[in-house]
Design an enzyme around this catalytic site. Structure first.
Site, short mmCIF file in Angstrom:
data_model
loop_
_atom_site.label_atom_id
_atom_site.label_comp_id
_atom_site.label_asym_id
_atom_site.label_seq_id
_atom_site.Cartn_x
_atom_site.Cartn_y
_atom_site.Cartn_z
N ASP A 250 6.23 -0.35 1.24
CA ASP A 250 5.11 -1.21 1.65
C ASP A 250 5.50 -1.97 3.15
OD1 ASP A 250 7.08 -3.53 1.37
OD2 ASP A 250 6.60 -3.37 -0.75
N LYS A 272 0.50 -3.77 1.22
CA LYS A 272 0.98 -5.10 0.66
C LYS A 272 1.22 -6.21 1.56
CE LYS A 272 2.28 -5.17 -3.27
NZ LYS A 272 1.53 -5.54 -4.60
#
EC number: 2.1.1.107
Length: 461
Positions: A250, A272
Site C-alpha cells: 500500500d 490505502k
C-alpha cells in the site's frame, strides 16, 4: 543505476588489451580466469603478462596500437599510461560498436570492472560505479572474510541435482521452495564441512521424498514494513518478502522497501490512502485468498505493524475461513519509529508513565473518541492518521481538561529522508500549520515528552 551489472560469458572470445605494464597485468589475470583469449598490444610487455597471453592461446604484438588490432575482438581494455592514447583507442573501438573499458577513467569507456568475490560458480560483484574503487575493495574484503570458501561446492552440488528435481517436480514454484528449504537444511553444513558424499546422499533422499502437493501449497505472509526507513525492516520480514511470488503493498510502504522483493515477483499496488483506497478492503482480502489458492506465496506488505491500526485482523479472518496457511511478521509501528527518529521518548520518568495509541479517524471520517480518558498529564497520547482531524483533536483535548500549553508534535513522513517535525502548543498548532503543505503519512504526539525534542532530536535528514 549508472551501470547495469551483468555476467558475460567470455570463454573463447578474443579480448584486446592495450598496455603491457602492471595495470594491464591485473586486467590480464582477470580476463584469463574468465577464459578469454588475450591479444596484447604494447611497445613493452612484462614477462608475467606475456606468460598469461601464451597460456590463454592468444598473441602479443610489441608495438604501438594500430586500427587493425580491433579486427575480430569482442571487447577492448585500454590500460596504457597515456590518457590521450587510451582515449583514441576507445574512440576507434566505440566507432566499431565494441565495448570498451578504460582503466581508472570510466568516463571514456562503456563499462567498468567491479570488485569480485570469487566462489565459482558463485560470483559476487561489488561496484561503486567508479566513484570509489577503494570503497568497493573494502566491501569485497569484508565479504571475503565472511563468505565460506566452499559455497562454490554447494552451487555445484545443486547444479548436479537440478535435473533429478525437475523429473520429480514439474511445478517451478514447488522446485523453488524445495531449494529454499534445502538452503536452510543440514545439507549446507555438510558441504561447508567438506562432507560432500553425506550432503549428496541427504539431497538425493530429500528429492526422492519431495511432495509436490505440499510444496505447491499457497501461503500468506502478513508483513509489517515499519514506518518508512528500509533499515528498520526485520530480518524475517526481509526473508519472507524475498520469498514471495506476489507482493500486495500500500501507499505507506516506501519504494525502497518494495524494491527488496524478488525481481520476478508480481507487485500489486492496493493504495490505502486515508480516504482514497485503490482497492476496497474486501477486495484486498479476496486477492490474498485468490493468489494463495493458486499455490503462490503471497506477501501482504503493510506500513508499520499489521496489528496496530493496520487492519491485519480483518485480512486474516478470510484467510482463516478459507483454511490457508499464514504467518504474521510484526513491524516497528509508526508511533515507536517516528517518535524515536524525532527524538521524542514516548515514556520518561519525569514526564510520562504511560502511552496510549489511538486512531485519528474512523471509518466514517469522524473523530469520535473517549476524550475524558485522553487528558492525563502523565500520559503520552499518539494519534495515527490524525492530520485532517487535527483541529478537532486539539479542541476536544482542551475541552476535556488538557492544558492549552501542552506540547504537541506533528511528524510528517517519519524515519525517511523527507521527515519533518513540527512542534507547538496544543492551543496553537492547528493555526501554526494553516496553509502549510503537510505530507502524509503523519503522526501526532501529545504530551510533555514533546518538550524533549529540541534536546534529543538526533535525526537530521
Amino acid at each position: 543505476m549508472e551501470f547495469l551489472p551483468i555476467s558475460w560469458r567470455l570463454q573463447g572470445k578474443v579480448a584486446l588489451l592495450a598496455g603491457g605494464g602492471e595495470v594491464a597485468l591485473r586486467k590480464g589475470r582477470l580476463l584469463h580466469r574468465s577464459g578469454a583469449i588475450l591479444t596484447v598490444v604494447a611497445p613493452q610487455v612484462c614477462d608475467e603478462l606475456l606468460d598469461i597471453v601464451v597460456r590463454s592461446g592468444g598473441s602479443c604484438v610489441v608495438r604501438a596500437f594500430e586500427s587493425a588490432d580491433l579486427d575480430g575482438v569482442a571487447l577492448v581494455i585500454c590500460a596504457t599510461d597515456d590518457r590521450s592514447t587510451n582515449a583514441e583507442i576507445a574512440k576507434q573501438a566505440q566507432q566499431r560498436g565494441l565495448p570498451v573499458n578504460v582503466v581508472d577513467d570510466p568516463s571514456l569507456g562503456d563499462f567498468i570492472f567491479p570488485a569480485i568475490v570469487d566462489r565459482s560458480p558463485v560470483l559476487i560483484s561489488i561496484s561503486s560505479s567508479g566513484a570509489s574503487p577503494v570503497l568497493a575493495r573494502k566491501l569485497r574484503a569484508q565479504l571475503e572474510s565472511t563468505l565460506p570458501a566452499r559455497w562454490g561446492r554447494l552451487a555445484d552440488l545443486m547444479a548436479r541435482f537440478r535435473q533429478p528435481l525437475k523429473d520429480k517436480l514439474s511445478n517451478i514454484g514447488a522446485r523453488r521452495l524445495f531449494w529454499e528449504q534445502t538452503l536452510d537444511s543440514p545439507v549446507v553444513e555438510k558441504v561447508l564441512a567438506g562432507k560432500d558424499s553425506e550432503a549428496e546422499a541427504m539431497l538425493a533422499a530429500a528429492i526422492e521424498s519431495a511432495d509436490a502437493t505440499t510444496l505447491s501449497r499457497g501461503e500468506v505472509y502478513l508483513v509489517g514494513a515499519g514506518p518508512g526507513d528500509p533499515d528498520l525492516l526485520t530480518f524475517r520480514a526481509l526473508r519472507l518478502l524475498q520469498k514471495a511470488d506476489v507482493v500486495l503493498y500500500d501507499r505507506l510502504v516506501g519504494k525502497g522497501i518494495v524494491d527488496l522483493a524478488r525481481r520476478d515477483a508480481e507487485l500489486v499496488y492496493v493504495g490505502k490512502a486515508r480516504d482514497k483506497h485503490a482497492l476496497p478492503q474486501d477486495n484486498i482480502n479476496e486477492l490474498l485468498v485468490h493468489y494463495a489458492k493458486q499455490g503462490k506465496k503471497v506477501c501482504r506488505l503493510k506500513g508499520g505493524d499489521p496489528f496496530i491500526f493496520g487492519r491485519g485482523g480483518e485480512e486474516i479472518d478470510l484467510i482463516v475461513a478459507e483454511g490457508i496457511d499464514f504467518q504474521v511478521v510484526p513491524g516497528i509501528t509508526a508511533a515507536s519509529g517516528c517518535a524515536s527518529y524525532a527524538g521524542i521518548p514516548l515514556t520518561h520518568r519525569d514526564h510520562a508513565q504511560s502511552v496510549r495509541f489511538v486512531t485519528g479517524h474512523r471509518k466514517d471520517g469522524s473523530v469520535d473518541l473517549d476524550w475524558k480518558h485522553l487528558v492525563s498529564e502523565t500520559e503520552t497520547v499518539v494519534f495515527y492518521m490524525g492530520l485532517v482531524g487535527l483541529r478537532e483533536i486539539c479542541s476536544q483535548l482542551i475541552a476535556h481538561g488538557r492544558g492549552g500549553d501542552t506540547p504537541i508534535a506533528l511528524v510528517s513522513r517519519g524515519t525517511t529522508n523527507l521527515q519533518e517535525v513540527i512542534t507547538g502548543r496544543l492551543d496553537q498548532l492547528p493555526d501554526d500549520i494553516e496553509g502549510r503543505e503537510i505530507h502524509a503519512p503523519t503522526l501526532i504526539i501529545v504530551g510533555s515528552v514533546v518538550s524533549l525534542h529540541p534536546k534529543f532530536g538526533w535525526f537530521k535528514p
